[in-house]
Design an enzyme around this catalytic site. Sequence first.
Site, PDB file in Angstrom:
ATOM      1  N   CYS A   1      29.650  35.800  66.258  1.00  9.91           N
ATOM      2  CA  CYS A   1      28.647  34.712  66.279  1.00  9.91           C
ATOM      3  C   CYS A   1      27.374  35.115  67.018  1.00  9.91           C
ATOM      4  O   CYS A   1      26.394  34.369  67.009  1.00  9.91           O
ATOM      5  CB  CYS A   1      29.229  33.473  66.926  1.00  9.91           C
TER       6      CYS A   1
ATOM      7  N   HIS B   1      26.058  25.823  62.306  1.00 13.14           N
ATOM      8  CA  HIS B   1      26.366  27.153  62.867  1.00 13.14           C
ATOM      9  C   HIS B   1      26.749  28.142  61.769  1.00 13.14           C
ATOM     10  O   HIS B   1      27.911  28.518  61.636  1.00 13.14           O
ATOM     11  CB  HIS B   1      27.487  26.970  63.908  1.00 13.14           C
TER      12      HIS B   1
END
Length: 384
Positions: free
Chosen positions: A84, A333
Amino acid sequence: MRVAVIGVGLTKFGEHWDKSFTDLFVEAGVRAIEDAGIDGKDIEAMFIGNMSGGRFIDQEHISCLIADRAGLSPIPSTRVEAACASGGLALRQGVMSILSGFHDVVVVGGVEKMTDIATERTTQILATASDQEWEAFLGVTFPSLYAMIARRHMHEFGTTREQLALVSVKNHRNAMKNPYAQFHREITVEDVLNSPLVADPLRLLDCSPISDGAACLILASEDKAKEFTDSPVWIIGSGQASSTIALHDRKNIVVQEATIHASREAYKRAKKEPKDIEVAEVHDAFTIGEILAIEALGFFKIGEGGRATEEGLTEIGGKVAVNPSGGLKAKGHPVGATGVAQAVEIVLQLRGEAHGRNTNADVGLTHNVGGSGGTSVVHIFEKG
Ligand code: COA
């Protein structure tokens, strides 16, 4: 150190059934190029954050694919991966390529397409960023890793379930003013506490969603930037650090050590301190993530993030505005794009162009985490 950000571009985050992975990247890229007022031929290199094109959409070798679709071949194009934190790390590579004198104008982008497969498969793919042998293989997922951290934080510091919920309430409220955000839905503490349980104590409304999206920045050297703008936003600090991937190997799971180290480096390079930061985009993949971040970045003492949130110190207009974009929680996200999108928001904030959610800040920070804290990347920005 000073590197100019002269252009930014973003797609809306969410489910894009009608757009491909490359469509998304090109949409964000064209917006950034137009915003910078440059020509494609000014661009010398690209750095692209992408966590798992190979697993989400069966597409590897995305660096040259994207350069080609963007019409930028033959410039060198490099994919950067750190789960991420892929976007934040791509930004750092772009910054270093300019500071080294290698390039004068580069594109930093991030892109991910996560919604084309079922949630169970997405969860498995995301879990590849944990320790396979000690975590994923045993059935642990990211919600469950952050749930263990949340439980420990509640046990050690008295952080309450309501304080976690307030992170989400604030970020959903901020996202209402962000046209690019995935969710435009105000929620209450009760909504969070009554949402389905995902991994105790974390509920649906404590989690960032699964998203598609792309983000782009155009960076330039100090000399070259003058050709395009009188008032760029400057990147004045960059820091990166690593920690163990597996939670059980950490000295203390409630302290994000990699963030402490990364932010120290960034503060030192920027000649700033935590108290100088007026606006920050931090990695709230789960509500507890924002609390860990605001503590490790030095905005609040370790253990006091929950209370600070409850007191409104992280709201727009508070001590430090945290996640005015809506954060990962409500803006969305798309993992490889997130670190770049955080920088887009800070640039808009420092330019005074974050309509309806402006913080009037002069100094801002981005904080992008890989996995449960194995990688942390911090950047500091100043108004030109
Ligand atoms: N926050 C708020 N609403 C959410 C949401 C979220 N995180 N995820 C889904 N929703 C909403 C959907 O919009 C949908 O609403 P609708 O019924 O009004 O259309 C509803 O909840 C059900 O959505 P669905 O897609 O079926 O949810 P899901 O069960 O497939 O996924 C999670 C929910 C929490 C499991 C998933 O979002 C998730 O895994 N999040 C974490 C992602 C992650 O780990 N990222 C990496 C971090 S390191």
